[in-house]
Design an enzyme around this catalytic site. Structure first.
Site, short mmCIF file in Angstrom:
data_model
loop_
_atom_site.label_atom_id
_atom_site.label_comp_id
_atom_site.label_asym_id
_atom_site.label_seq_id
_atom_site.Cartn_x
_atom_site.Cartn_y
_atom_site.Cartn_z
N GLY A 167 0.68 -1.17 -0.08
CA GLY A 167 0.01 0.11 -0.04
C GLY A 167 0.85 1.16 -0.19
N GLY A 168 0.04 2.28 0.16
CA GLY A 168 0.84 3.58 0.29
C GLY A 168 1.94 3.96 1.20
N ASP B 146 -8.47 5.86 6.87
CA ASP B 146 -8.57 5.17 5.86
C ASP B 146 -9.14 3.93 5.79
OD1 ASP B 146 -7.63 4.57 3.21
OD2 ASP B 146 -5.62 3.74 3.54
#
Length: 631
Positions: free
Chosen positions: A297-298, A416
């Protein structure tokens, strides 16, 4: 590619010059696969001039051509001409590396080297140094690359008492017994020098012993230096990553535990973060091998790891370390370690002696909700698409977020919330994961001003515009998740839709407002659980969840419900399912029983706003018990 040639008379041309007067040239680019040439006359009148008898274009090797008027006349007189060209050939179209991968088609024989083509694709073969022969014959007996016996040809083993020994591809020089070899500065053999035998052996033995002692001493000194340097580096990294601050917080937590235990508290309910070594986590994940990757992921990559005691864990390796926020990271780490909620992935510990901090979580076996909703066409265990499971997962996620917002020691905003951050265990129980973007809310504040972070499609529009993060930002993201569970669509649609329907939230709100809720339901849900969703209570549950999603997706934060209110509605819908199930089990089909069930359904509609609800929060298990007065 092309060029232009002009002239007025034959006197304009110069023999040996091809620079655009009567003759011009253009280079052929490297790697060209096909070539064709054509000649066009720019000035139509020139073709009648007597000095312009012909026009030619040809491919030629540059150094073999010298332009002259007589050269062209030969072309005209003979009707056709030939020109010298150089053909560079290669085998096939693959590079050396690609060709070697297919031994059946690779044509280079033994003791050869592959040479990559420079002007065209493909490769050629040459014998390696010290060998000669045909490099394309793979059999040594059939004329392939044979070893050159340098001892019979040219070698440097000259002089008396010198012995030449041939080897495969090379040779070496030595001296007869009683002589020692003398070498040049570049290490090549020069000549043999006689020596005294006893002195020679003493020199050899002394040199060997001295070298061995020196080697052992250097090894131990180097090992001690490396170990000391490594320990110092780990200590510096531990301090840089906030280790001292963590030690202080852990000491405070231990004191709290001791005092709590002395007063009759439950020591098991307070977890202390475990400090893992970098070596232990590296070994557990096979040195962070690609085969161990669970997801990316980021904020970093998550690896599957197996500790020495056999426990399987998930190791999160962040991309970068922000040294300016180490204390906040450590404080957040300790706070998250205190979370003991069955629907939140448990943080087991961390490693601070690496370049970037590593986090260790419990391992959840059954993938993400995103995979089951959008990538489960061929997945075994498709019960996850049933309505009852979707409702339960929504309630579990809502309960965990409500716990983070209201029940944690310091309130936490996840920031998130999305289907790919909802993990499912072997029983398809939901677990909220990935707190890389989460933020702690000080007890004296209701909002934080932060750099906008999140996932496109789930991001709160008001937070995106103002940069003010509140608990209601998670509520909006959860509303998108509810729409995702209902429709089976991703948060952001693929290109091609109208701008107003490009993301799921606007598409969902528009469709529900137009009365098309059941037209946009997930097709997998309709196919696999049609009987359930077509029933009275199933129909009502879907409508209730859709209405709840609408409220969560309101543009203004103050008009959205809190996560605690959302959780109560969803738990009420689950209780309604249990009530209907009890009616079915007892085969009660009379109208009065159905009316009783509808009363329970209607009571759930006002759960977000009733003042007569008592909420009992159990932090250790994350259970919300609901009681309604007079219902």
């Amino acid at each position: 590619m092309g060029c232009i040639s002009v002239c007025n008379t034959t006197e304009d041309t110069t023999d040996g010059s091809c620079t655009g007067i009567g003759c011009c040239e253009a280079s052929i680019p490297t790697g060209l696969m096909r070539y064709s040439a054509s000649v066009s006359i720019i000035d139509k009148e020139l073709k009648n001039f007597s000095f312009n008898p012909c026009s030619y274009a040809f491919l030629i090797e540059e150094n073999s051509f010298s332009f002259s008027s007589s050269y062209l006349k030969d072309f005209k007189n003979k009707g056709s001409g030939t020109v010298p060209a150089v053909v560079g050939w290669t085998i096939g179209y693959d590079s050396c590396d690609e060709a070697k991968k297919n031994p059946t088609s690779y044509v280079c024989g033994l003791n050869t080297v592959c040479i990559q083509g420079t002007t065209a694709p493909g490769y050629r073969c040459n014998c390696t140094q010290g060998y000669e022969g045909n490099p394309y014959l793979k059999s040594l007996t059939g004329g392939g690359c044979q070893d050159i016996d340098e001892c019979k040809t040219d070698n440097q083993c000259t002089g008396p008492d010198t012995i030449c020994t041939n080897t495969n591809g090379s040779y070496y020089c030595s001296c007869s017994q009683g002589y020692r070899s003398i070498f040049k500065n570049n290490g090549t053999f020069e000549y043999c020098l006689p020596l005294d035998q006893s002195k020679f052996y003493k020199i050899v033995i002394g040199a060997c012993l001295s070298f061995s002692l020196l080697l052992v001493t250097c090894f131990w000194l180097y090992w001690a230096y490396r170990k000391r340097k490594h320990m110092k580096l780990k200590e510096e990294l531990y301090k840089k990553n906030g280790g001292l601050f963590l030690d202080r917080l852990l000491k405070e937590r231990e004191d709290d535990i001791e005092s709590s235990t002395a007063c009759g508290g439950d020591k098991k309910r307070r977890s202390i973060v475990t400090i893992y070594s970098e070596k232990e986590l590296s070994k557990a994940s096979n040195n962070y091998h690609e085969s161990q990757i669970l997801g990316q992921g980021g904020f970093g990559t998550v690896y599957k790891g197996s500790l020495s005691d056999g426990e399987v864990v998930a190791i999160k390796k962040t991309k970068v370390a922000d040294t300016k926020q180490n204390e906040q990271f450590i404080n957040e780490l300790v706070v998250l370690s205190q979370i003991n909620h069955r629907n939140v992935v448990q943080l087991l510990g961390c490693c601070l002696e690496s370049n970037i901090p590593l986090l260790v979580y419990e391992f959840v076996t059954n993938g993400t909700l995103f995979e089951h909703l959008h990538e489960c066409d061929n997945r075994d265990g498709s019960t996850i698409i049933l309505w009852e499971n979707r409702l339960r997962i929504a309630a579990e996620v809502a309960g965990s977020l409500a716990y983070l917002h209201a029940e944690a020691v310091i309130p936490i905003i996840h920031r998130d919330v999305k289907s790919s951050n909802i993990l499912l265990d072997k029983d398809y129980k939901a677990k909220v994961a990935d707190f890389g973007a989460s933020r702690l809310i000080p007890t004296d504040q209701t909002q934080l001003s932060t750099l906008v972070q999140g996932t496109l499609g789930y991001l709160d529009p008001e937070y995106f515009q103002s940069g003010l993060l509140t608990e209601k930002s998670d509520v909006y993201s959860f509303g998108v998740l509810l729409a995702e569970l209902l429709t089976g669509n991703k948060a952001v649609f693929s290109p091609g839709r109208l701008d107003q329907d490009r993301n799921l939230s606007s598409y969902f709100l528009t469709s529900v407002k137009a009365g098309r809720l059941f037209a946009i339901l997930d097709s997998k849900l309709v196919q696999n659980d049609n009987e359930q969703i077509s029933s009275v209570h199933g129909h009502q549950q879907i409508q209730q969840m859709a209405e709840l999603a609408q409220k969560c997706l309101r543009m203004k934060t103050e008009k959205r419900p809190t996560m605690k209110e959302v959780a109560m509605v969803l738990h009420g819908l689950m209780r309604m399912t249990s009530a209907y199930g009890a009616l079915d089990d007892e085969d009660i089909a009379d109208n009065n029983s159905k009316e009783d069930a509808m009363v329970l359904l209607k009571s759930s509609e006002s759960l977000c706003y009733t003042d007569s609800i008592t909420t009992i929060g159990d932090s250790s298990r994350g259970i919300l018990a609901l009681e309604t007065e007079g219902r």
